[in-house]
Structures are given as structure tokens and as C-alpha cells.
Scaffold this motif. Structure first.
Motif, mmCIF file in Angstrom:
data_model
loop_
_atom_site.group_PDB
_atom_site.id
_atom_site.type_symbol
_atom_site.label_atom_id
_atom_site.label_comp_id
_atom_site.label_asym_id
_atom_site.label_seq_id
_atom_site.Cartn_x
_atom_site.Cartn_y
_atom_site.Cartn_z
ATOM 1 N N TYR A 82 0.953 -1.342 0.031
ATOM 2 C CA TYR A 82 -0.016 0.157 0.142
ATOM 3 C C TYR A 82 0.882 1.363 0.060
ATOM 4 O O TYR A 82 0.259 2.287 0.284
ATOM 5 C CB TYR A 82 -0.832 -0.066 1.150
ATOM 6 C CG TYR A 82 -1.989 -1.057 1.239
ATOM 7 C CD1 TYR A 82 -2.921 -0.982 0.198
ATOM 8 C CD2 TYR A 82 -2.018 -2.020 2.190
ATOM 9 C CE1 TYR A 82 -3.892 -2.269 0.163
ATOM 10 C CE2 TYR A 82 -2.772 -3.119 2.110
ATOM 11 C CZ TYR A 82 -4.050 -3.138 1.030
ATOM 12 O OH TYR A 82 -5.185 -3.944 1.074
ATOM 13 N N THR A 83 2.272 1.169 -0.173
ATOM 14 C CA THR A 83 2.916 2.325 -0.044
ATOM 15 C C THR A 83 2.575 3.478 -1.246
ATOM 16 O O THR A 83 2.439 4.642 -0.972
ATOM 17 C CB THR A 83 4.434 2.214 -0.259
ATOM 18 O OG1 THR A 83 4.588 1.331 -1.595
ATOM 19 C CG2 THR A 83 4.857 1.299 1.031
ATOM 20 N N LEU A 84 2.419 2.960 -2.372
ATOM 21 C CA LEU A 84 1.862 3.941 -3.457
ATOM 22 C C LEU A 84 0.464 4.273 -3.179
ATOM 23 O O LEU A 84 -0.082 5.616 -3.245
ATOM 24 C CB LEU A 84 1.700 3.010 -4.912
ATOM 25 C CG LEU A 84 3.082 2.914 -5.494
ATOM 26 C CD1 LEU A 84 3.050 2.177 -6.707
ATOM 27 C CD2 LEU A 84 4.143 3.924 -5.733
ATOM 28 N N GLN A 85 -0.488 3.426 -2.727
ATOM 29 C CA GLN A 85 -1.794 4.189 -2.345
ATOM 30 C C GLN A 85 -1.579 5.047 -1.206
ATOM 31 O O GLN A 85 -2.588 6.138 -1.393
ATOM 32 C CB GLN A 85 -2.659 2.744 -2.140
ATOM 33 C CG GLN A 85 -3.843 3.078 -1.823
ATOM 34 C CD GLN A 85 -4.924 1.964 -1.589
ATOM 35 O OE1 GLN A 85 -4.545 0.775 -2.282
ATOM 36 N NE2 GLN A 85 -5.802 1.993 -0.625
ATOM 37 N N ALA A 86 -1.092 4.826 -0.268
ATOM 38 C CA ALA A 86 -0.997 5.611 0.744
ATOM 39 C C ALA A 86 -0.371 7.179 0.284
ATOM 40 O O ALA A 86 -0.986 8.132 0.789
ATOM 41 C CB ALA A 86 0.050 5.363 1.918
ATOM 42 N N GLU A 87 0.525 7.241 -0.560
ATOM 43 C CA GLU A 87 1.057 8.356 -1.175
ATOM 44 C C GLU A 87 0.137 9.186 -1.830
ATOM 45 O O GLU A 87 -0.024 10.459 -1.805
ATOM 46 C CB GLU A 87 2.377 8.090 -2.125
ATOM 47 C CG GLU A 87 3.359 7.676 -1.136
ATOM 48 C CD GLU A 87 4.232 8.905 -0.434
ATOM 49 O OE1 GLU A 87 3.932 9.846 -0.611
ATOM 50 O OE2 GLU A 87 5.134 8.573 0.466
ATOM 51 N N THR A 88 -0.917 8.448 -2.710
ATOM 52 C CA THR A 88 -1.857 9.142 -3.343
ATOM 53 C C THR A 88 -3.231 9.543 -2.319
ATOM 54 O O THR A 88 -3.610 10.429 -2.807
ATOM 55 C CB THR A 88 -2.497 7.851 -4.268
ATOM 56 O OG1 THR A 88 -1.256 7.612 -5.137
ATOM 57 C CG2 THR A 88 -3.836 8.624 -5.167
ATOM 58 N N GLN A 89 -3.442 8.950 -1.398
ATOM 59 C CA GLN A 89 -4.948 8.983 -0.556
ATOM 60 C C GLN A 89 -4.646 9.932 0.618
ATOM 61 O O GLN A 89 -5.315 10.814 1.088
ATOM 62 C CB GLN A 89 -5.284 7.713 -0.068
ATOM 63 C CG GLN A 89 -5.852 6.758 -1.351
ATOM 64 C CD GLN A 89 -6.468 5.670 -0.701
ATOM 65 O OE1 GLN A 89 -5.958 4.944 0.053
ATOM 66 N NE2 GLN A 89 -7.601 5.299 -1.227
ATOM 67 N N VAL A 90 -3.175 9.752 1.246
ATOM 68 C CA VAL A 90 -3.151 10.291 2.485
ATOM 69 C C VAL A 90 -2.479 11.768 2.571
ATOM 70 O O VAL A 90 -1.635 11.935 1.949
ATOM 71 C CB VAL A 90 -2.448 9.366 3.572
ATOM 72 C CG1 VAL A 90 -2.340 10.019 4.868
ATOM 73 C CG2 VAL A 90 -2.954 8.227 3.600
ATOM 74 N N PRO A 91 -3.212 12.632 3.089
ATOM 75 C CA PRO A 91 -2.411 14.232 3.231
ATOM 76 C C PRO A 91 -1.326 14.026 4.004
ATOM 77 O O PRO A 91 -0.521 13.305 4.478
ATOM 78 C CB PRO A 91 -3.580 14.950 3.920
ATOM 79 C CG PRO A 91 -4.526 14.134 5.031
ATOM 80 C CD PRO A 91 -4.403 12.636 4.017
ATOM 81 N N ALA A 92 -0.616 15.422 3.413
ATOM 82 C CA ALA A 92 0.778 15.448 3.980
ATOM 83 C C ALA A 92 1.141 15.381 5.210
ATOM 84 O O ALA A 92 1.987 15.426 5.955
ATOM 85 C CB ALA A 92 1.525 16.594 3.162
ATOM 86 N N ALA A 93 0.077 15.893 6.118
ATOM 87 C CA ALA A 93 -0.085 16.010 7.593
ATOM 88 C C ALA A 93 0.465 14.619 8.284
ATOM 89 O O ALA A 93 0.792 14.804 9.390
ATOM 90 C CB ALA A 93 -1.423 16.321 8.138
ATOM 91 N N PHE A 94 0.027 13.491 7.525
ATOM 92 C CA PHE A 94 0.594 12.281 8.051
ATOM 93 C C PHE A 94 1.870 11.812 7.386
ATOM 94 O O PHE A 94 2.008 11.651 6.025
ATOM 95 C CB PHE A 94 -0.517 11.205 7.678
ATOM 96 C CG PHE A 94 -1.796 11.282 8.543
ATOM 97 C CD1 PHE A 94 -2.018 10.919 9.748
ATOM 98 C CD2 PHE A 94 -2.929 12.388 8.058
ATOM 99 C CE1 PHE A 94 -3.004 11.120 10.564
ATOM 100 C CE2 PHE A 94 -4.085 12.321 8.820
ATOM 101 C CZ PHE A 94 -4.028 11.796 10.223
ATOM 102 N N GLU A 95 2.893 11.444 8.172
ATOM 103 C CA GLU A 95 4.133 11.143 7.760
ATOM 104 C C GLU A 95 3.944 9.677 7.402
ATOM 105 O O GLU A 95 3.079 8.993 7.792
ATOM 106 C CB GLU A 95 5.172 11.034 8.900
ATOM 107 C CG GLU A 95 5.525 12.451 9.345
ATOM 108 C CD GLU A 95 6.400 12.429 10.650
ATOM 109 O OE1 GLU A 95 7.068 11.552 10.689
ATOM 110 O OE2 GLU A 95 6.249 13.470 11.327
ATOM 111 N N LYS A 96 4.514 9.194 6.400
ATOM 112 C CA LYS A 96 4.342 7.850 5.728
ATOM 113 C C LYS A 96 5.358 6.805 6.114
ATOM 114 O O LYS A 96 6.517 7.212 6.096
ATOM 115 C CB LYS A 96 4.343 7.703 4.053
ATOM 116 C CG LYS A 96 3.535 8.989 3.437
ATOM 117 C CD LYS A 96 2.043 9.091 3.918
ATOM 118 C CE LYS A 96 1.116 10.090 3.301
ATOM 119 N NZ LYS A 96 1.542 11.502 3.460
#
Length: 602
Positions: A82-96
Motif C-alpha cells: 500500500y505504499t503507492l496508495q498511501a502516497e496518493t490518498q493520505v494528506p501530507a499532514a501524516f508522515e508515511k
């Protein structure tokens, strides 16, 4: 069918407002942080909309992940799928970050203040997970403490109501064993552990045990219920208002008591003085705490239904074979249509996914699809669990690969199949990569192995050809699958974590892959059943094998024939001959002609 792949509401401002509301609630209850897992009180992989707290807070819609919100920082933790999905979906306020107990603890220890208290909902975490995380954090001067309410629920003003769909019987003709016999059999297993009863929290275990099905989870025919099973086979089922009718009462019989779900905690407390079997890997911490506080003695062990459920009986195995014949015909009709229409350059991912569902519904036996269809064109195929929506819908172009992962729920079986299709001339190096993936899938399909072999042992067979070429994939090779139940089930898996010995009757997927970011994704998936041990001619030790039950052509245009060994080529030709023989009679003349060509030997 199509999930949003953007931040919550597609609005960064809305996402920021939600995070601010969480932080304000944290300050009110006096914690420095709060953990937000993708989980419900049943600790299963699938959760209803009312429990999609992680998606509400972060926008992430994957099936595994966790976020941690602190006063000044926040992070989301996801695995390699889900690394690519998280980059697409999750706002920058959350560190990945990577989903791992050590990584989570390290981030909290670095980001939270010295002496900081991290809150969590004890209904959403298991005992082992909390114990491991607590141990790591305490070494760094941080603490984990349960909260009296879920802080997300406190601020989620438009939270959907919990599901309460009707529960219906699963007939013995499809289950292969009466519920009364199952209760007696599992009750005896409970007695062997020295326990008086088992508390069951996994809905699919309870559905299997009582031969019931529900609709509380999208795509998975399970009711969200709890149960207590006693060693003498008597049971108590905890349900929501409106889930039960007279037909279900008659099916369950007098030895299964029905109580309201909100009476579950009181029933746990009433087990004071008893020895209770509890699964430490799946039962919520709140269940264990309630039992211990009441004075019950916990016998830690595995959910006693999990292994028997995974070992399919003869009726379930035949049901799976039958389901795959009609599902294979639907897939053939779909692939023939795709071959005719794709060169025109007008098909979108949504149109492709819709057409596939229509072909399954045309069988007149589809009850639901078994998960939201993954239809990834070109670079979208490289996102392992990609789900198209209207903002990401991509047109399939010539010179691209199309990855389609889908399945159906039928009353006699659950299907899950992936095919990767070439449209026009394949991208550079795609045919070579496809053939390496195919070699791995075939090697698993042909495997013979002694009793005691685990899924971890077979996982390497699927990867060996890729490894020799410096390639790999970041998901398991295969998962268990239910019998008109969840499309993912344990305890078996073909993966690096697959430590459970494979037993005859277990059903798994066989789905190696390869993903090149920004270019294409490849996955080939068949379902397999572990066969009874037999001693080969000239041998002196019994070996088990794998019966392939998926029936659908593999795109010959992507196969570099010279890369296959003679044995691999023979397997592929025999498989295609079987596909043709099994499903051609279910096709009209044009589609049957397409199948004839698609299954021609190489």
C-alpha cells in the motif's frame, strides 16, 4: 464498487479539520496521542463503514494500516502493498511509514514527549500486539493506556450506524456438515484444552460453526456477531436487533441461545470462575480484560474453529470446483469481449470492471462479487491493491497491460482470480517479466511435498525465477480462501509468514506477481486445493500436491515460450486443454471460438 482514492471528501481542508478535532479530543481526555488502527471489535481483515475510522481520519482505504495522531505530528503506517496508495490518498499532514511494531514504537518514542501517554481503544487491539508495543515504548519512557471511549467516534459526527443485516442459514447441502455436529466436534476440542468454554470473536468462525451467513460486511457474507461455545456443544450467539427471524431460530435449535449484542460484556462477566479458551492473536484486549477482571481463568490458544474451517470437506471442495466452472465461463466471455473492444482505445477501467461483474451476474447464480474489482490499466496495475474511482479512471491504450483481479460469491463457493492481459504490443520487458511470474505460478502448481510442509516453504518456489533475474514482489504468494465466506482466511498462507503446515482440503490462492512503478503490473492467480497424500511410484514417502480449480486462459501473447522448461510447457498446455474442455459448452459460438484460440498449445 469503486472506492475513493483521495483525501477524505477529496478536500485537504476537511482532512485538516478532522485531525484538529482528534487532537482537541485528545487534550480533553488527557492523552498525548491516539492510535487509529483499521480494525473493529472482531479483529478481522474486513470492517463495515461504521468502523472505517482509519479511512475517515486519513483517507486511506487499504485493508491494513494504522495511524498515530500526536499533538504536533501524525503518521500512517502501511505495508509494502500500500505504499503507492498511501502516497496518493493520505494528506501530507501524516508522515508515511512502514507497518511494523518496531517502526511504530520507534516513531512514537521519537515524536511523543518524554513521559507521554498514548491512548488506544482496547476493543480494536489484540493482547499480543499491545503487549509488544507497550514493552518497546516503556523502554523509551512512553506509556500506552486504554481510553474509556474511542476518540474517533467521539468526533465523527456523521458516522454511519453499525450494520444489522438479517442472518440466514447456510444449508447443509452446501456446508457438508450439520451445525449440531460442528458444535459437538469443536466442543470436544475445547474440552481437550481443559477449558469449559471458548469465546469466539471472529465472525467467519462463528458463521462456519453455526452454518449461518450474513451481510454486515461488503462482499463478505458474514454477520458481525460474538459467540460463546461451551465444551458440551451448547452456544450463545450475540446479535443486533432485527438480525434474527423464525427461520433462523429453527435452524439454530434449542441448544443455541440468542442474546442482544449489548449483553456480551455481561455474559463475559458471568463466566467468573470458569476456564475460558481465548485466541490471543485475534480476541480484542477488552474481552481478555473483562474476563480477567471477573475472575475467569483464560486458557490462551487458537480459535478452535479456524483450522477445521480451513480444511474443506468433500461437499465444500466440490462446491468450489462447481463455482469455478461457471466463474471461468464468465471470465472467458469477459476476456473475449475485452479482446474485441480494447484495441478501439475507448475502454476505461470502470467500464471494464462493470462488464466483468455483468458477466458474473449473467450466470444467475452470483450472490455478490467477493471483493471490489481491481482493474488497473498500464501504470495503475503497478499499484498492488488499486481500486479505481471516477477521479482515477484511466482509458486502456494499445501497448499497455491490463491487470484484473476479481472474484465472485456463490452459495457453493468463493472465487478469486487474476489475469494480466496485453493490448497491442506489450511494453518493453513485460513479456519476459510475465513469463518469470508464470514460471513461479506453475512451479507452485506442480509442487509435491511431504506432510508438515508450510506455506513458507512453497512461497520460495514462486519467487525463484524472479529472484534469479533480480526481481521480486512485496506481497504473499497466496492466502487461504473461504467456502462462501471471506475471500481471505487463515490460518494457512503461501507467504514468508506462512508457518502453518498445509493439510489436505486447505484452499489457497497461487498469485505471484511483478510490479514496475509507472509502467505496468503483472499478477497471475489461480486457486488451489491441497490434495491427500499419495506415495509416488518408486518412492517410499507419501507426498501431497495441489489441485488447481481456477479455469481461465492465461494470455499466451505475453509468454516467451523459450523461457519455459519442457515440464512447465507441458503443464501449461494440459491446463489450457482442461480449461477448454470444462467451460466451452457454457459459451456461445463466437466466445467458444475465442476460447479455442486462447487455449491453443504452445
Amino acid at each position: 464498487m469503486f472506492q475513493n482514492f483521495s483525501a477524505p471528501d477529496g478536500d485537504a481542508a476537511a482532512a485538516a479539520a478532522r485531525l484538529a478535532a482528534i487532537r482537541a479530543r485528545m487534550a480533553e481526555v488527557g492523552v498525548d496521542g491516539f492510535m487509529i488502527p483499521r480494525a473493529d471489535a472482531h479483529q478481522g481483515e474486513y470492517v463495515p463503514p461504521s468502523d472505517e475510522r482509519l479511512a475517515w481520519a486519513t483517507g486511506f482505504t487499504g485493508s491494513a494500516g494504522m495511524a498515530v495522531a500526536l499533538a504536533e505530528r501524525a503518521a500512517i503506517f502501511v505495508d509494502g502493498r500500500y505504499t503507492l496508495q498511501a502516497e496518493t490518498q493520505v494528506p501530507a499532514a501524516f508522515e508515511k511509514r512502514v507497518l511494523d511494531a518496531g517502526e511504530t514504537a520507534s516513531w512514537i518514542a521519537e515524536a511523543a514527549p518524554e513521559g507521554g501517554v498514548i491512548g488506544f481503544d482496547p476493543w480494536l487491539h489484540g493482547r499480543d500486539a499491545i503487549a509488544a508495543l507497550r514493552k518497546r515504548l516503556e523502554k523509551n519512557g512512553r506509556k500506552l493506556e486504554p481510553t474509556s471511549s474511542n476518540l474517533i467516534d467521539d468526533v465523527w459526527t456523521d458516522r454511519p450506524p453499525p450494520p444489522a443485516a438479517a442472518i440466514r442459514p447456510q444449508k447443509d447441502e452446501h456446508a457438508g456438515e450439520a451445525a449440531m455436529a460442528k458444535r459437538a466436534r469443536i466442543g470436544a476440542l475445547i474440552e481437550e484444552t481443559g477449558a469449559d468454554a471458548a469465546v469466539l470473536t471472529l465472525p467467519d468462525s462463528i458463521a462456519w460453526l453455526l452454518n449461518i451467513r450474513g451481510a454486515d460486511i461488503p462482499r463478505n457474507p458474514i454477520p458481525l456477531v460474538f459467540a460463546i461455545l461451551r465444551s458440551d456443544g451448547r452456544a450463545t450467539l450475540f446479535v443486533r436487533v432485527g438480525q434474527v427471524d423464525d427461520a433462523l431460530r429453527d435452524h439454530l435449535g434449542t441448544d443455541v441461545a440468542l442474546l442482544a449484542r449489548d449483553e456480551f460484556e455481561a455474559a463475559l462477566r458471568a463466566l467468573a470462575g470458569s476456564r475460558i479458551l481465548l485466541d490471543q492473536t485475534t480476541a480484542p484486549l477488552a474481552v481478555a480484560s473483562t474476563l480477567e477482571d471477573a475472575g475467569a481463568e483464560i486458557v490462551w490458544g487458537r480459535d478452535p474453529c479456524v483450522l477445521p474451517k480451513a480444511i474443506k470437506n468433500e461437499v465444500e471442495k466440490q462446491g468450489a470446483r462447481d463455482a469455478h466452472i461457471r466463474d471461468g465461463a464468465a471470465m472467458a466471455r469477459f476476456l473475449a469481449w475485452l479482446d474485441r473492444e480494447a484495441p478501439g482505445g475507448e475502454l476505461t477501467e470502470i467500464a471494464i470492471a462493470k462488464r466483468l461483474e455483468e458477466e458474473r451476474r449473467a450466470t444467475n447464480q452470483l450472490l455478490d462479487i467477493s471483493f471490489d474489482t481491481i482493474a488497473g490499466a498500464g501504470p495503475d496495475g503497478a499499484i498492488v491493491h488499486y481500486r479505481v474511482n471516477r477521479s482515477t479512471d484511466r482509458t486502456l491504450s494499445s501497448g499497455e497491460l491490463m491487470l484484473i483481479d476479481s472474484g465472485g460469491q456463490y452459495v457453493d463457493g468463493t472465487t478469486d482470480i487474476t489475469r494480466t492481459i496485453a493490448v497491442g504490443e506489450p511494453p518493453e520487458d513485460a513479456a519476459r517479466a510475465f513469463t518469470l511470474v508464470l514460471k513461479g505460478m506453475i512451479q507452485v502448481s506442480m509442487a509435491r511435498f511431504p506432510q508438515g510442509t508450510t506455506g513458507r516453504d512453497l512461497d520460495t518456489l514462486a519467487r525463484a525465477a524472479l529472484w534469479r533475474s533480480g526481481m521480486d514482489y512485496d506481497h504473499g504468494t497466496g492466502h487461504g480462501i473461504g467456502s462462501y465466506l471471506c475471500v481471505h482466511e487463515g490460518p494457512q498462507s503461501l507467504s514468508r509468514r506462512g508457518h502453518v503446515p498445509l493439510e489436505p482440503g486447505m484452499m489457497c490462492s497461487n498469485e505471484p506477481g511483478y510490479y514496475r512503478t509507472g509502467a505496468f503490473g503483472i499478477r497471475i492467480e489461480n486457486l488451489i486445493i491441497v490434495t491427500e497424500p499419495e506415495t509416488p511410484d518408486g518412492g517410499d514417502r507419501a507426498m501431497m500436491g495441489l489441485e488447481t480449480i481456477t479455469l481461465c486462459p492465461i494470455d499466451r501473447r505475453l509468454i516467451v515460450a523459450d523461457m519455459l522448461t519442457a515440464e512447465e510447457r507441458d503443464w501449461l498446455n494440459a491446463y489450457h486443454a482442461r480449461v477448454r474442455a470444462e467451460i466451452w459448452r457454457l459459451l456461445d459460438e463466437p466466445d467458444a471460438a475465442w476460447l479455442e484460440e486462447a487455449c491453443a498449445p504452445i
